[in-house]
Enzyme design. Sequence first.
Site, mmCIF file in Angstrom:
data_model
loop_
_atom_site.group_PDB
_atom_site.id
_atom_site.type_symbol
_atom_site.label_atom_id
_atom_site.label_comp_id
_atom_site.label_asym_id
_atom_site.label_seq_id
_atom_site.Cartn_x
_atom_site.Cartn_y
_atom_site.Cartn_z
ATOM 1 N N LYS A 97 1.121 -1.185 0.029
ATOM 2 C CA LYS A 97 -0.033 -0.204 0.039
ATOM 3 C C LYS A 97 0.694 0.922 -0.077
ATOM 4 O O LYS A 97 0.685 2.376 -0.669
ATOM 5 C CB LYS A 97 -1.022 0.201 1.221
ATOM 6 N N ASP B 279 -10.468 3.425 4.765
ATOM 7 C CA ASP B 279 -10.486 2.296 5.336
ATOM 8 C C ASP B 279 -12.320 1.986 5.040
ATOM 9 O O ASP B 279 -12.668 0.660 4.757
ATOM 10 C CB ASP B 279 -9.881 1.304 6.309
ATOM 11 N N GLN C 49 -4.362 -1.551 9.909
ATOM 12 C CA GLN C 49 -4.098 -3.010 9.708
ATOM 13 C C GLN C 49 -4.428 -3.948 10.510
ATOM 14 O O GLN C 49 -4.244 -3.376 11.508
ATOM 15 C CB GLN C 49 -2.795 -3.044 8.950
#
Length: 289
Positions: free
Chosen positions: A57, A124, A101
Site C-alpha cells: 500500500k 478504509d 491494518q
Amino acid sequence: MQGCAVSEMAVLIDGKKMAGGILEEVKKEVAKLKGRPCLAVILVGEDPASKIYVTRKSEACREAGIEARDYRLPAETSEKELLELVDRLNKDKGVNGILVQMPMPKHINENLVTGVVSSGKDVDGLAPENIRKLGEGGAEGFAPATPLGVMEMLRRLKVRVKGKRAVVIGRSALVGRPVAAMLRNAGAEVMVCHSKTPDVGAETMKADILVVAVGKPKLVTGDMVKKGVVVIDVGTNRLPDGKLVGDVDFDSVRKKASMITPVPGGVGPMTIALLLKNVVKAYRMQGGK
Ligand code: NAP
C-alpha cells in the site's frame, strides 16, 4: 473491454491490468494537485501477511505521488497508546487518510480503534458514520477499498447490476457486508450467505453476479453456479505448497461463468488502486486543491 482476456470459456478479468490503469489515472490526478495527499498507515505487530499488505500500500502511494507515513508499532503496543496515535493523526492537518491494518493483536479491540478514526479520514470505510452512510445509499462517505474495487470492476466491464440477482458469500465488515450494500445501492436484488446458511449452493445457483469472500479454497464449485454468471472471487488462501488460490474452484466454475476473476491478479490489485482513490477523495474533501 478494458482489463479482459478472452479465453475459450469465461472471459478472464484482468484485475492487475485494470488496476494499473486506475493507478495511472490517480498518478495524473495527483500530479495536477497543488499539494500532496498523505496517507498514514498503522501496523501493530509482526503478522507476515499484514506486513506485505502495508508495504504494498505504501509503495503504491509513493508511486502515485501520495505521501505514505508508516507507523510500525510493536505487538505489545497498548490499546491506549494506539488510540492516542489515532487521535494525534486525526488532528494532524498534514494527514488526509488513516488506515489501521487488520487484524490487530488480540489485546486490542478492533471496533474501538476503527470507531475513533475521524470519519473524514477513514479511507478504509470502517468508521461507524461511514458504515451508516453506506447502508443509507452511500452518499459522500467512504467505503472499504475491496468492495469499491469489486464495484469498479463491474462498472468498467459494463456488467449490468440493476435488476440482477447478486449473491454474496461472506458477511464481514470489511468485504461481505459493504459489497452487499453497494450491490443493493446499485439496484441489484442481493442475497447474503454465511456460515449458517442452510444450502449455499441453492442460493448461488440463482446468482447472475456472485461475489465470494470467505477464505476457504474450492468453496464454490461448477455445479453450484448457473451458466453465464459473473464471478468475483475475493478470497485469498495460501495452500501448503505455497500456491495462492481464491475461494472458487476456478477450473470447474470458469466452464459455466461468462466472466471470472483469477486469484492472484483479480480483486487484490483493485483494492490498492481504490484505496489510493479514497486518499485523493479525502484530500479534496478536506479542502485540498
Ligand atoms: P472473515 O472476516 O473471516 O469473514 C468470512 C465470512 O465467510 C464470514 O461471514 C463467515 O460467516 C463466512 N463463511 C465462513 N465459512 C463459510 C461457509 N462454509 N459458507 C458460507 N460462508 C462462510 O473474512 P474477510 O475479511 O471477509 O475475508 C474473506 C476472504 O477475502 C479472505 O480469504 C481474505 O484473505 C480475502 N480478502 C481479500 C482481499 C483482497 O484485496 N483481495 C481483501 C480482504 C479480504 P459467519 O459470519 O457466519 O462466520
